[in-house]
Write an enzyme that holds these catalytic residues in place. Structure first.
Site, PDB file in Angstrom:
ATOM      1  N   HIS A 151      -8.924   0.449  -0.947  1.00  0.00           N
ATOM      2  CA  HIS A 151      -8.271   1.492  -0.147  1.00  0.00           C
ATOM      3  C   HIS A 151      -9.319   2.471   0.371  1.00  0.00           C
ATOM      4  O   HIS A 151     -10.294   2.760  -0.315  1.00  0.00           O
ATOM      5  CB  HIS A 151      -7.235   2.230  -1.006  1.00  0.00           C
TER       6      HIS A 151
ATOM      7  N   ASP B 299       2.138   2.102   3.838  1.00  0.00           N
ATOM      8  CA  ASP B 299       1.263   3.241   3.568  1.00  0.00           C
ATOM      9  C   ASP B 299       2.135   4.484   3.328  1.00  0.00           C
ATOM     10  O   ASP B 299       1.849   5.581   3.793  1.00  0.00           O
ATOM     11  CB  ASP B 299       0.245   3.512   4.685  1.00  0.00           C
TER      12      ASP B 299
ATOM     13  N   GLU C  85       0.864  -1.203   0.000  1.00  0.00           N
ATOM     14  CA  GLU C  85       0.000   0.000   0.000  1.00  0.00           C
ATOM     15  C   GLU C  85       0.886   1.233   0.000  1.00  0.00           C
ATOM     16  O   GLU C  85       1.047   1.918   1.008  1.00  0.00           O
ATOM     17  CB  GLU C  85      -0.954   0.013   1.206  1.00  0.00           C
TER      18      GLU C  85
HETATM   19 ZN    ZN Z   1      -2.956   4.330   1.878  1.00  0.00          ZN
END
Ligand code: ZN
Length: 342
Positions: A178, A301, A12
């Site tokens: 997401h 992330d 991600e």
């Molecule tokens: Zn993200």
């Protein structure tokens, strides 16, 4: 600093390119990259510097034992473009732009395609093109899609989207669901506390309910080979889903959903969960107990979180070396059909 586990694959990880706006898309829709509204300016500058700088990505990856990042356009991306034709066109061009980055660093980056669900058939065609021609590993979709205006949404369980899911199953690639913030007209509960509608809480709440919609729609009974990836340790679902199952028993039969199996089973059979943006060992252990080590995947992330903080936590987790290898690398190799292990 803990001993670094090497060869990690992170799923991600986000990018932004000025070409997004150059294609005519409204950059203000990019909560994370376009405009600084809710963010502390220092943090915002740090993130912006890293959203499009390949050199910085590679430095961070090398420092933290990350071999491969799977890149995706930052949220809400294509989902926040209400004009159908522009959404389709921008998705295509962004995928082409990302493909150039992947081609320059094929051993370090992979890609999740952007798709415009505003036009379901075009989304299927674009995913097929991205997978078969550009070598992408699946798609990343930022929740609901705006169609026509910013207050009209199409969620992924709704009937027009099922044709897209048929294509996804046929292609055999995963879709990363997401988060994005809830629809503008549905934020009454956040009034007075606008930041709660974003990543601190609203992201997880929105995505967890979206996931429940997918399960209760019967989507996974119709397309049992679909694989959905959730970030942030499953957006709370490993903790909450057993209670959903428990309480659904008492609801009237016609309102319990169209799913054929207990809801917790779908989490174990159709979902993968990443560590993106989560640093809580207790929550990870709970997730491990609920879905097992074969369905957990390492992620950062990036650049909203730092690779350093995420890796320091992950590399020192009190789990077995076997599980750390699976979560850090091997599960992703298998799911994304990445090249042979190094
Ligand atoms: Zn993200």
């Amino acid at each position: 600093m803990p001993e670094r586990s090497k060869g990690k694959i992170a799923l991600e990880e986000h990018f932004y390119l000025p070409s997004f706006e150059a294609y005519g898309a409204d950059g203000s829709a990019l909560d994370g990259a376009g405009k600084a509204h809710n963010y502390d300016p220092k943090y915002f500058t740090f993130v912006q510097q890293r959203l499009g700088d390949v050199k910085l990505w590679l430095e961070d990856m090398d420092r933290c034992g990350i071999e491969t990042m799977v890149l995706s356009l930052t949220q809400p991306g294509i989902q926040g473009i209400p004009d159908r034709a522009m959404a389709v066109e921008t998705a295509k061009r962004m995928n082409d732009d990302l493909a150039k980055i992947l081609a320059a660093h094929p051993d370090r980056f992979a890609g999740f395609a952007a798709v415009a669900l505003q036009d379901v058939r075009a989304a299927g065609d674009e995913l097929e093109r991205a997978v078969s021609r550009l070598g992408f590993k699946g798609a990343l979709i930022n929740g609901y899609s705006n169609i026509g205006d910013m207050n009209t949404a199409q969620y992924l369980d709704e009937p027009p989207v099922w044709d897209f899911w048929a294509r996804v199953e046929e292609l055999g690639v995963p879709v990363y669901l997401h988060p994005r913030s809830p629809l503008l007209s549905q934020r009454r509960i956040y009034e007075g506390y606008p930041v709660l509608a974003d990543s601190p809480w609203g992201f997880a709440a929105e995505t967890a309910v979206h996931t429940l919609r997918l399960i209760l729609s019967g989507l996974f009974d119709r397309f049992p080979r679909l694989r959905i990836i959730l970030g942030h340790l499953g957006e709370g679902l490993p903790f909450f889903l057993p209670r959903v199952e428990h309480r659904l028993r008492h609801m009237s039969a016609e309102l319990r959903g169209r799913q054929l199996k207990p809801v917790t089973l779908y989490l174990r059979e159709n979902f993968y969960v990443t560590t993106a943006g989560h640093f809580r060992t207790q929550a990870l252990i709970d997730t491990l107990l609920e879905i097992g080590p074969d369905r957990l995947l390492y992620s950062v992330d990036y650049p909203y979180e730092t690779a350093q903080e995420q890796s320091d936590w992950f590399d020192s987790l009190p789990i077995s070396d076997t599980d750390r290898r699976k979560i850090g690398r091997e599960n992703a190799l298998q799911l994304l059909r990445l090249g042979s292990p190094s």
